[in-house]
Design an enzyme around this catalytic site. Sequence first.
Site, PDB file in Angstrom:
ATOM      1  N   HIS A 233       0.850  -1.192   0.000  1.00  0.00           N
ATOM      2  CA  HIS A 233       0.000   0.000   0.000  1.00  0.00           C
ATOM      3  C   HIS A 233       0.888   1.245   0.000  1.00  0.00           C
ATOM      4  CE1 HIS A 233      -2.750   2.945   2.370  1.00  0.00           C
ATOM      5  NE2 HIS A 233      -3.003   3.041   1.095  1.00  0.00           N
ATOM      6  N   HIS A 399     -12.559   1.804   0.285  1.00  0.00           N
ATOM      7  CA  HIS A 399     -11.123   1.586   0.035  1.00  0.00           C
ATOM      8  C   HIS A 399     -10.360   1.045   1.230  1.00  0.00           C
ATOM      9  CE1 HIS A 399     -10.043   5.060   2.415  1.00  0.00           C
ATOM     10  NE2 HIS A 399      -8.816   5.115   1.957  1.00  0.00           N
ATOM     11  N   GLY A 400     -10.935   1.062   2.421  1.00  0.00           N
ATOM     12  CA  GLY A 400     -10.177   0.582   3.580  1.00  0.00           C
ATOM     13  C   GLY A 400     -10.988   0.759   4.840  1.00  0.00           C
TER      14      GLY A 400
END
Lengths: 476, 139
Positions: A233, A399-400
Amino acid sequence: MLNSLRSISDFVHEIPAHGKMRVPVRLVASRKMLPSIFADKAPNQACNVACLPGIVDYSYAMPDIHWGYGFPIGGVAAFDCETGVVSPGGVGYDINCGVRLLGTSLEKPDVLKKMELLVNTLYHRIPTGVGSTGPVKLDSAEMKKVLTTGARWAVENGFGEESELDKIEERGEMAGADPQGISDHAYKRGRSQLGTLGSGNHFVEVGFVKEIYDAKTAACYGLHLDQVTLIIHTGSRGFGHQVCEDSIRIMLRASEKYGIELPDRQLCCAPVQSNEGQHYLSAMAAAVNFSFCNRQIIAHWARKALEKTFSASLRLNTLYEVAHNIAKLEEHRVGGKIRQLCVHRKGATRAFPPHHPDIPADYRLAGQPVLIPGDMGRCSYVLAGTEKAMQETFGSTCHGAGRVMSRSQAIKTGKGRNVQKELQARGVLVRASGRETLAEEMPEAYKNVSDVVDAVVGAGLSRRIAKLVPLGVIKG
Amino acid sequence: MISVTRVNHTADIGLQITASNLEELFKAAAVELFRLICTADDALMEKEEHTLSVEGNDLEELLVNWLSELNFLFQTEQILVAEIAALVINGTLLHAKFSADRFNPQRHTIHTDIKAVTYHELYVRPTQIGWEAQVIFDV
């Protein structure tokens, strides 16, 4: 504002258009997440985005939404290419921050005894931390090739395999990049940062497949129970930050020039078709390519670290790589008509359905893999894109985990605690270049990623495919 | 009379600064920027003299450009501002003379990577007794 919220379903809620909003806000979240989402300014920011010209349908907020600057983090907004705008604030400073997932030929029991060695080898191989620089130092001619060809430059220069490119969004090479439009400041900041992780929430994580929810799709993606995985990431480092900074300066003037009223200066923008809009899109594409190249190089070094720790014959295959800070020109069906839209995803991931031509051929029947990293201590998810996401959120999902605690709050909470030891007790070995980073990034600083995923699955925007649990992490 | 307060922001870091005049306000913002980036373990060993000129369309843009340029010097040349000897603001032009150290891991502890200085909820405005500003950094 919470009082005016209208629930469309258990997982989709609407803030009606009010004031200067051109469209309503659609918030994807479970009911239990709502109080924490409305505790910060993120919903107001989603309303501000709804005021911009040419916005189509809704200003979307995903369940991992939190207070950003200008646009919220966890927001999706699509603008008509003829009548709408493009905004650097809708992408963010870390242009093409994204996630790559790799599957290994190792099983969990193979790695447990060597985790310390592996984490240390990764840490020494991959430059991490504030202002980290790497051994790849390019002159401006070579850098221009990186900016136009992205991950392909890395592969052509010995960092990885040609076959990996098929498994990257945009095949790791976004069209339309113009290196001439990039400032000297950006070149200087990017010059020695290729192949570096950086700091903050960026990481490389070794984990394993803990649970499979959809055996057929997991097999299609090449995942099986107990398989060891690797997540990268990171983004476009100082290069992307500078491109955004330069573009915002241009867009502030452009907003005045085109008479665009801004609820917040960070939302500065220009018509997609204007010179300023086109300039931003080409500069952004250069930063997108820098980032694709960055992750490709890091993946190569991670492969070398695994080969050194285990065996030169092990396999490490790129499963997929997604961008979660990006603006893209895409075709979507709106009100029965196909329209050209400029889709901004800031802290949101593309989630295209089965049969979409932009998905790698191997995954065409399953849908696009969507990679949702969680915090260091809990888990991450592999999801798949759906037709409903295409119809309702311009092919987008979360996204997270999304932060709930400010950095200073996290440091205060972590005072007197040894986060590294706590994580070790949970079976996660962590190496970080800064002690503060560990406190800032402690699991409690984030929402539970499982709640976020439950909400997007509940809303039909993604399908749950597999759960990955961390074993070792390196951080900046 | 200078006061600097850190603003709690979910993802980023903000500063609220008050000072009796504009020059002190801009100096205080720069000093706090470098406090966020790193701390020096010892008395600074080496000092280089630097000058810097920046401009903006208005005072708010000037503050963003001033802090962005200092961050750029740190990001590209590891320059850490030690002491601002002189700072003059003329309209929306700023000239500064400062001494600086270079980052050295033996003597400095890094805390935060400032990706950028944002325009989000930014203000620079006069008060009854001086000036106040707010700025949020993307970290």
